[in-house]
Design an enzyme around this catalytic site. Structure first.
Site, PDB file in Angstrom:
ATOM      1  N   THR A 115       0.997  -1.116  -0.046  1.00  0.00           N
ATOM      2  CA  THR A 115       0.046  -0.077   0.080  1.00  0.00           C
ATOM      3  C   THR A 115       0.875   0.973   0.109  1.00  0.00           C
ATOM      4  OG1 THR A 115      -1.589  -1.090   1.236  1.00  0.00           O
ATOM      5  CG2 THR A 115      -1.766   1.217   1.279  1.00  0.00           C
TER       6      THR A 115
ATOM      7  N   GLU B  86      -0.859  -3.674  13.912  1.00  0.00           N
ATOM      8  CA  GLU B  86      -1.493  -3.696  12.799  1.00  0.00           C
ATOM      9  C   GLU B  86      -2.600  -4.401  12.641  1.00  0.00           C
ATOM     10  OE1 GLU B  86      -0.314  -5.146   8.084  1.00  0.00           O
ATOM     11  OE2 GLU B  86       1.282  -5.239   9.520  1.00  0.00           O
TER      12      GLU B  86
ATOM     13  N   GLY C 174     -32.069  -5.327  -4.559  1.00  0.00           N
ATOM     14  CA  GLY C 174     -31.331  -4.977  -5.967  1.00  0.00           C
ATOM     15  C   GLY C 174     -30.503  -3.748  -5.810  1.00  0.00           C
TER      16      GLY C 174
ATOM     17  N   GLY D  13      -2.484  -8.112   5.877  1.00  0.00           N
ATOM     18  CA  GLY D  13      -1.909  -8.109   7.408  1.00  0.00           C
ATOM     19  C   GLY D  13      -2.056  -9.178   8.150  1.00  0.00           C
ATOM     20  N   GLY D  14      -1.657 -10.533   7.280  1.00  0.00           N
ATOM     21  CA  GLY D  14      -1.818 -11.802   7.982  1.00  0.00           C
ATOM     22  C   GLY D  14      -3.026 -12.570   7.712  1.00  0.00           C
TER      23      GLY D  14
END
Length: 388
Positions: free
Chosen positions: A160, A243, A341, A364-365
């Site tokens: 990222t 994290e 919908g 992150g795992g």
């Protein structure tokens, strides 16, 4: 207000940050989602407001606040309905900047940390590799010392801010023969020769730039080493607790956002002569969804409190991410169904929410890795200790 965790000062911060997001961010979200590029001006505005300095000491321009300000920051970012924008912001502050805060020397903090707080420099954290995934110790990238510099070769992926950032926090093997003790971490300027990045095309998180990065004989000055050589693996493991908790908080916040939207829609949508929120089957579905959101949120708050007090909550943070991301996927799936919908239409928020949420059990795992980590602690009585 949950007074067990949040003070009046916390809630004042929430109100001001929510107002900031509505005025400065929300009007641009659709453009950023479409282009996959977050314009630089917003980083500077975040910096000017102090939002990138929540956990940074005052001597480096930060606010040095408790972790519940971070929770508020994460929760409100989820409610602009752009997982990509939110990820770009928190990956800069809580992934890249965490290593600068904790491991960088004074000169490096002056050069990289202060501009990061001010929004003048954007950072990314480069750990995952194309052939490694969650196997951090199995990384192949190398940084071999040569006099007063290191020569970096290898590649990273799913990063990222990996394309548009100004610097990279890179993990690489300084001793390729040693699986765990051979990893070190460096800060690397984006404009260093030998770095190339390719933007990846993602299912969700469309606003953020996620890159695959190649390093070809990149020369890193020895002073760009973060912390001690060979300590990279424990540094990474230590920060994984934060994290994973961040991913858990993000999950309960986006699930709450989806639930609130679904309830509002049901109150306004009429079928068979009454609003949808009056049908028992749908009411009971909402009751179940709300209960799951609340359970995860309260657990995440309690773990935040313990982490803020200095406890090493790697097991609990792993549990937070495992269950909260699963819950968010399922709650958002059901919320989309409640819109019928319209839930499938891009003009409504649920389609993007569903796509963005799906990264939760992966990034992150992965959930599969987290289950094994938790199993080792619960079944094998394995203990993980902080590196510093």
């Amino acid at each position: 207000m949950n007074s067990m965790y949040f003070t009046e000062e916390h809630e004042a911060f929430r109100a001001s940050f929510k107002d900031f997001l509505q005025k400065e961010v929300v009007p641009h979200i659709e453009k950023w989602e479409e282009t996959g590029t977050i314009e630089r001006f917003i980083w500077k505005k975040f910096g000017e407001m102090g939002y990138f300095g929540l956990c940074t000491p005052e001597e480096y321009g930060g606010l040095d606040l408790d972790l519940f300000y971070t929770v508020i920051f994460l929760e409100e970012l989820q409610k602009v309905n752009s997982g990509g924008f939110a990820a770009a912001m928190w990956a800069h502050e809580f992934l890249a900047m965490t290593h600068l805060n904790k491991e960088a020397n004074e000169a490096t903090k002056q050069k990289y940390l202060i501009p990061s707080v001010e929004g003048d420099k954007i950072g990314c954290l480069c750990i995952t590799e194309p052939f490694g995934g969650s196997d951090v110790a199995g990384m192949r990238s190398t940084a071999i010392k040569n006099g007063d510099q290191y020569i970096l070769n290898g590649s990273k992926t799913f990063i990222t801010n990996g394309v548009y950032s100004d610097y990279l926090i890179v993990a690489a093997k300084t001793d390729p023969k040693d699986k765990y003790k051979g990893i070190s971490i460096f800060v690397v300027d984006r404009n260093t020769p030998g770095i190339s990045a390719t933007k990846l095309n993602k299912l969700g998180w469309r606003a953020s730039d996620t890159g695959e990065i190649a390093f070809d004989n990149v020369v890193i000055p020895a002073e760009n080493l973060l912390g001690e050589e060979g300590k990279g693996f424990p540094y990474i493991m230590q920060h994984f607790a934060l994290e994973r908790l961040i991913m858990g908080v993000n999950a309960h916040a986006r699930a709450e956002f989806a639930l609130d939207y679904a309830i509002k829609y049901m109150q306004e949508r009429v079928a068979f002569g009454k609003s949808l929120d009056k049908f028992q089957a749908l009411r009971h579905k909402i009751a179940e969804m709300a209960s799951r959101v609340d359970m995860c949120r309260e657990y995440n708050y309690s773990i935040t409190k313990r982490l803020d007090q200095g406890n090493y909550v790697v097991k609990e943070a792993s549990m937070s991410k495992l269950l909260s991301t699963k819950m968010a996927d399922e709650v958002i799936y059901d919320a989309l169904q409640l819109l019928g919908g319209y839930g499938y239409m891009e003009d409504y928020p649920m389609a993007r929410l569903l796509r963005d949420s799906r990264l939760g059990p992966i990034g992150g795992g992965t959930s599969e890795i987290l289950k094994e980590i938790i199993a080792k602690m619960v079944i094998d009585n394995k203990e993980y200790k902080p590196a510093t």
